[in-house]
Design a protein around this motif. Sequence first.
Motif, short mmCIF file in Angstrom:
data_model
loop_
_atom_site.label_atom_id
_atom_site.label_comp_id
_atom_site.label_asym_id
_atom_site.label_seq_id
_atom_site.Cartn_x
_atom_site.Cartn_y
_atom_site.Cartn_z
N TRP B 224 24.52 9.38 14.80
CA TRP B 224 25.24 10.25 13.86
C TRP B 224 25.86 11.44 14.60
O TRP B 224 25.15 12.12 15.36
CB TRP B 224 24.28 10.83 12.82
N PHE B 225 27.13 11.67 14.35
CA PHE B 225 27.75 12.92 14.76
C PHE B 225 27.80 13.83 13.54
O PHE B 225 28.32 13.42 12.48
CB PHE B 225 29.18 12.68 15.26
N ASP B 226 27.28 15.03 13.69
CA ASP B 226 27.40 16.05 12.64
C ASP B 226 26.96 15.54 11.26
O ASP B 226 27.69 15.68 10.28
CB ASP B 226 28.88 16.52 12.59
N PRO B 227 25.76 14.96 11.16
CA PRO B 227 25.34 14.43 9.85
C PRO B 227 24.90 15.56 8.92
O PRO B 227 24.52 16.63 9.39
CB PRO B 227 24.15 13.54 10.21
N PRO B 228 24.94 15.32 7.60
CA PRO B 228 24.55 16.36 6.65
C PRO B 228 23.10 16.83 6.88
O PRO B 228 22.79 17.99 6.62
CB PRO B 228 24.65 15.65 5.29
N ASP B 248 16.20 11.02 18.11
CA ASP B 248 16.62 11.95 19.14
C ASP B 248 17.55 12.97 18.48
O ASP B 248 18.62 12.60 18.01
CB ASP B 248 17.37 11.13 20.19
N PHE B 249 17.10 14.22 18.38
CA PHE B 249 17.93 15.26 17.75
C PHE B 249 18.54 16.15 18.83
O PHE B 249 17.82 16.73 19.64
CB PHE B 249 17.07 16.17 16.85
N GLN B 250 19.85 16.30 18.78
CA GLN B 250 20.50 17.29 19.64
C GLN B 250 20.21 18.68 19.08
O GLN B 250 20.31 18.89 17.87
CB GLN B 250 22.01 17.03 19.64
N LEU B 251 19.82 19.62 19.96
CA LEU B 251 19.43 20.95 19.48
C LEU B 251 20.38 22.05 19.89
O LEU B 251 20.40 23.12 19.27
CB LEU B 251 18.03 21.30 20.02
N GLY B 252 21.15 21.83 20.95
CA GLY B 252 21.98 22.91 21.50
C GLY B 252 21.20 23.68 22.56
O GLY B 252 19.97 23.63 22.63
N VAL B 270 12.64 15.62 10.56
CA VAL B 270 12.56 14.19 10.24
C VAL B 270 12.66 13.98 8.73
O VAL B 270 13.37 13.08 8.26
CB VAL B 270 11.25 13.58 10.80
N ALA B 271 11.98 14.84 7.97
CA ALA B 271 12.02 14.70 6.50
C ALA B 271 13.44 14.90 5.98
O ALA B 271 13.88 14.20 5.06
CB ALA B 271 11.06 15.70 5.86
N ALA B 272 14.17 15.83 6.57
CA ALA B 272 15.55 16.04 6.14
C ALA B 272 16.38 14.79 6.36
O ALA B 272 17.28 14.45 5.59
CB ALA B 272 16.16 17.22 6.91
N MET B 273 16.06 14.07 7.42
CA MET B 273 16.80 12.86 7.74
C MET B 273 16.42 11.70 6.83
O MET B 273 17.27 10.96 6.34
CB MET B 273 16.52 12.49 9.20
N LEU B 274 15.12 11.54 6.60
CA LEU B 274 14.64 10.35 5.89
C LEU B 274 14.68 10.51 4.38
O LEU B 274 14.67 9.53 3.64
CB LEU B 274 13.20 10.03 6.32
#
Lengths: 76, 545
Positions: B224-228, B248-252, B270-274
């Motif tokens: 995902w690029f720039d997912p909600p 794998d989360f990009q953090l900056g 993870v919860a935000a994603m799932l």
Amino acid sequence: MPLHTEPRLADPDGFYAALMEAHRGLDSEASRRLDARLVILLANHIGDAETLREAIALAREGLAPERPAADTGDRP
Amino acid sequence: MPGTYANPRYPFRRPAALDHGRVEEAGVAVVGAGVVGLTVALDLARRGLRVVLLDEDDTVSFGSRAICWAKRTLEIYGRLGLGARLLEKGVTWNTGRVFFRDREAYSFNLLPEEGHEYPAFVNLQQYYVEEWLVDACEATGLVDLRWKSRVAAVEPRADGALLGVETPEGGYRLHAAWLLACDGARSLVRESLGLPFLGQVFRDRFLIADVVMRAAFPAERRFWFDPPFHPGQSVLLHRQPDDLWRIDFQLGWDADPEEEKRPERVRARVAAMLGPDIPFDLEWVSVYTFRCRRIGRFRHGRVLFLGDAAHQVSPFGARGGNGGVQDADNLGWKLAAVLRGEAPEALLDSYDAERVPAADENILNSARSTDFITPKNEAARAYRDAVLELAGRHALARPLVNSGRLSRPAVLAASPLSTPDAVPWGEGLPLGASAPDAPVQRDGEPDWLLRHIGADGGFTLLCFGQGSEAPPGIARLVVSAVPAPGALWDHSGLAARRFGAGPGDCLLLRPDQHLAARFRGGATAEAVRAARDRALAIPNRRGAA
């Protein structure tokens, strides 16, 4: 295929006006996005890698400073 | 944290040198029992060589780490007797799917054609692969696995390297005629030789989480690029066996690694994603940065560098572990040939000549992926977003989407070991490439071509139809367009098509299954022998005074 550098647009004023019209009402971020889309569409249309390289080099001319010596050096 | 895997603990065995106090002699020592060190040790042992393998720890990897094993790696493990096991336990996938914000931008199939024993990728935790490699090494009886044995000093010499080894029961010295440094990104061997890494550091941080859950995502790579659920950054999802998922989360660059590793914080991400309805447990969490860089040369006299000790890449593209396994595949047969007196030491220069360009290809690809994923300025972000927006609607932009160019086998295009074609070959496998697989039948039974190439550890003359004779010491493998006794039946015609070969043609394949020479219409035994000698770096006999 070498890059055409002689004038080729049948209606240069018309093209320029259409380009300005497309940018009208956009903020600078959206304008930048529009230009980026346009470059990608036109690059794909041209297709030829050598022509694109030439165009990039020509466009880059005179735009100082040269690419800064990157934050890339990783010394032991 | 729950455990789907319990790390085995291997025993420390007291080496004799601790008691006699003299310098111990070894033919080949490998430093680092990670994936690459274990692979090269197993390869050498299967060629009949004794190997001392030193590792400072007493177990396999903590955390899943490298999880994507590429087709070429699976083929190499097939040759080493572990391919079926990886395939059985691993999660097979061929499809990658890319999302931009809330919609799909693009999907790709990495293995669009049938007729290969192995898929484009299987996902499998690194600790399984290492555990099985340890077992396989032990089974050879030729790998002396020394756990809790930390190499503390390295002194390169003309005749090898002198190592100072520290163990829980004291230190000893070991002289190895050949030293293979597989000791990773912080290689002590590299530091001891004063070899700098050259390359690039990327200013970004990534959070890696192994999550246990029962989820309905299919077995495919999702990016995902720039997912909600993680605005402004990217996210990568992979499925592993045991209901384990890699996220794998990009953090900056500005993220605080300690803060980001806190379980409650990871749970929230993870919860935000799932979404709220999927229960999950965290199994392993890490925050990492990465570099794309390598040392100048991989051979330094009797010391050779493999894997992360030689080169490092970003994780996008699965080019780290897979690149290292290809290093091992490239070096094993060469070192064995030198130690058996079948080839001059100069053959090992070709390890440099072949694997340095391969590393550069991996570095180039993974650096480009990273530049796309982590835009460095406003213009880069505008172009990236433009590509992703266009890709959803127009095929023309899809090839520009770069969420990782996934590992492909290196084509050793400029290899000094290859014999140039006498006549232009045309379509088909290029010189220096690894042999393609193809379905065949042997004595009426389904089989795979690659299983028969390099099967005896040596060179293979692949003959399409009868005709060419192999000189002594080279296995002759006949592939036939019709069923014939003793031949592999190329019933689908895929073998002929993939090699670009017709009746009467023959090809010389190296022990690592890479193409060394090919002969349109067949070859004399003398021509095959000359090509084999060239692939062993043996000086031209006729040219010699």
